[in-house]
Write a protein that holds these residues in place. Structure first.
Motif, PDB file in Angstrom:
ATOM      1  N   ALA A  78      47.818   6.876 -49.135  1.00  0.00           N
ATOM      2  CA  ALA A  78      48.483   7.768 -50.096  1.00  0.00           C
ATOM      3  C   ALA A  78      48.336   7.249 -51.520  1.00  0.00           C
ATOM      4  O   ALA A  78      48.059   8.023 -52.448  1.00  0.00           O
ATOM      5  N   VAL A  79      48.525   5.943 -51.716  1.00  0.00           N
ATOM      6  CA  VAL A  79      48.424   5.365 -53.059  1.00  0.00           C
ATOM      7  C   VAL A  79      47.014   5.564 -53.614  1.00  0.00           C
ATOM      8  O   VAL A  79      46.838   6.057 -54.739  1.00  0.00           O
ATOM      9  N   PHE A  80      46.011   5.194 -52.837  1.00  0.00           N
ATOM     10  CA  PHE A  80      44.625   5.323 -53.292  1.00  0.00           C
ATOM     11  C   PHE A  80      44.241   6.793 -53.493  1.00  0.00           C
ATOM     12  O   PHE A  80      43.609   7.152 -54.489  1.00  0.00           O
ATOM     13  N   LEU A 219      52.502  16.025 -56.049  1.00  0.00           N
ATOM     14  CA  LEU A 219      53.291  16.329 -54.857  1.00  0.00           C
ATOM     15  C   LEU A 219      52.404  16.799 -53.710  1.00  0.00           C
ATOM     16  O   LEU A 219      52.556  16.338 -52.568  1.00  0.00           O
ATOM     17  N   THR A 220      51.462  17.706 -53.989  1.00  0.00           N
ATOM     18  CA  THR A 220      50.599  18.222 -52.924  1.00  0.00           C
ATOM     19  C   THR A 220      49.647  17.149 -52.395  1.00  0.00           C
ATOM     20  O   THR A 220      49.363  17.101 -51.194  1.00  0.00           O
ATOM     21  N   SER A 225      48.391  13.312 -47.967  1.00  0.00           N
ATOM     22  CA  SER A 225      48.213  11.936 -47.490  1.00  0.00           C
ATOM     23  C   SER A 225      49.068  11.656 -46.266  1.00  0.00           C
ATOM     24  O   SER A 225      48.609  11.049 -45.294  1.00  0.00           O
ATOM     25  N   PHE A 226      50.313  12.110 -46.304  1.00  0.00           N
ATOM     26  CA  PHE A 226      51.212  11.838 -45.192  1.00  0.00           C
ATOM     27  C   PHE A 226      50.892  12.694 -43.970  1.00  0.00           C
ATOM     28  O   PHE A 226      51.279  12.336 -42.850  1.00  0.00           O
ATOM     29  N   VAL A 245      44.441   4.295 -37.925  1.00  0.00           N
ATOM     30  CA  VAL A 245      45.464   5.133 -37.282  1.00  0.00           C
ATOM     31  C   VAL A 245      46.506   5.520 -38.324  1.00  0.00           C
ATOM     32  O   VAL A 245      47.184   4.661 -38.891  1.00  0.00           O
ATOM     33  N   SER A 246      46.625   6.800 -38.592  1.00  0.00           N
ATOM     34  CA  SER A 246      47.642   7.290 -39.532  1.00  0.00           C
ATOM     35  C   SER A 246      48.959   7.515 -38.793  1.00  0.00           C
ATOM     36  O   SER A 246      49.003   7.521 -37.557  1.00  0.00           O
ATOM     37  N   GLY A 247      50.014   7.719 -39.550  1.00  0.00           N
ATOM     38  CA  GLY A 247      51.311   7.953 -38.919  1.00  0.00           C
ATOM     39  C   GLY A 247      51.308   9.187 -38.048  1.00  0.00           C
ATOM     40  O   GLY A 247      51.819   9.171 -36.920  1.00  0.00           O
TER      41      GLY A 247
END
Length: 293
Positions: A78-80, A219-220, A225-226, A245-247
């Protein structure tokens, strides 16, 4: 007057109720069902459900290392992603905000990847980094094409990141262009007459004026990312060595591969709280900037 108010109230309910009903059945009820299933041990299809209380949550916070690894991967991504996609799309928008014909061609060029299915793009990139790079290596002899891009944990992260940025760049570019073209030309022309350079105009006029667009894009992009799932599912399948592996993918695997539906719902609740906290912080920061401007 009473008759008019009753009519307005009826019209309000008539138009609002379908949206409220949709949100209720598509979001609120499933969320409450998640709360219910999270305290049961259930495989998702069987008729028997065993009440286990808060054991799933205890397991998540004490021994589920892979889940927290997936959360950290998602946060890092998400940060990148948020920084790269917003900086690059804003730069492209500034370059293509003019009304020239070449600008319209450039916008279409950048926007095309966004309208293609992520699943299809993932398959294309999977072929590119497999047989495609092998063929290029034999043709050129460049060691760049011989690297194990998807087979090395450190490199696989950047492959997923680059693909996501490339695919979404056009959407954020269009959003920024919409904000840029709405800026009154009188402001920029007056600034140029006063001796302001291009960078000063961008910093002092353009960016403050498009802060609402920046807030929306931030926001989008954070939401995307999440929700990262399609690329992981088709492209890397969480590998190598669970490094991508993502959440969302971890929750999916827990529910539909390990058949631990109750544990998966508990993970989803924890993940929702985590995402909500990060989103609220981001939203408050960007809204504060809008107010300051």
């Amino acid at each position: 007057m009473k008759k008019k108010k009753r009519r307005e109230s009826f019209l309000f309910v008539l138009f609002v109720f379908p949206a409220m009903a949709f949100v209720l059945f598509a979001t609120d009820i499933p969320f409450l069902m998640n709360l219910y299933y999270s305290v049961f041990e259930w495989n998702g299809v069987g008729k028997t459900m065993k009440y286990v209380g808060f054991q799933h949550f205890v397991k998540i916070f004490t021994s589920d290392r892979l889940f927290w690894q997936s959360v950290l991967f998602t946060l890092k991504f998400a940060v990148f992603f948020v920084v790269l996609v917003n900086v690059l799309s804003l730069a492209v928008a500034l370059a293509l905000a003019g009304g020239r014909r070449i600008s319209h061609v450039g916008r279409a060029f950048y926007y095309v990847p966004y309208i293609i299915s992520l699943t299809a793009l993932s398959l294309i990139w999977k072929f590119l980094f497999g047989p495609g790079f092998d063929a290029l290596y034999h043709m050129t002899g460049w060691n760049f094409f011989n690297l194990s891009w998807v087979g090395t944990p450190r490199l696989a992260f950047y492959v997923v990141l680059v693909m996501a940025v490339w695919q979404n760049l056009g959407f954020y570019m269009i959003t920024y262009i919409t904000g840029i073209v709405a800026i009154p030309r009188d402001l920029t022309e007056a600034a140029r007459i006063d001796g302001a350079g291009s960078w000063q105009i961008i910093r002092r006029i353009t960016i403050p004026m498009i802060m609402p667009s920046i807030s929306v894009c931030m926001l989008t992009s954070l939401t995307f990312s999440f929700k990262l799932f399609d690329i992981i599912m088709v492209f890397t399948k969480g590998g190598p060595a669970n490094s991508t592996v993502s959440g969302a993918y971890n929750i999916y695997k827990e529910a539909f591969t390990n058949n631990q539906y109750g544990l998966a719902t508990a993970k989803s609740l924890v993940f929702v709280v985590f995402v909500l906290a990060v989103t609220v912080v981001q939203f408050q920061v960007t809204k504060k900037r809008e107010v300051e401007v």
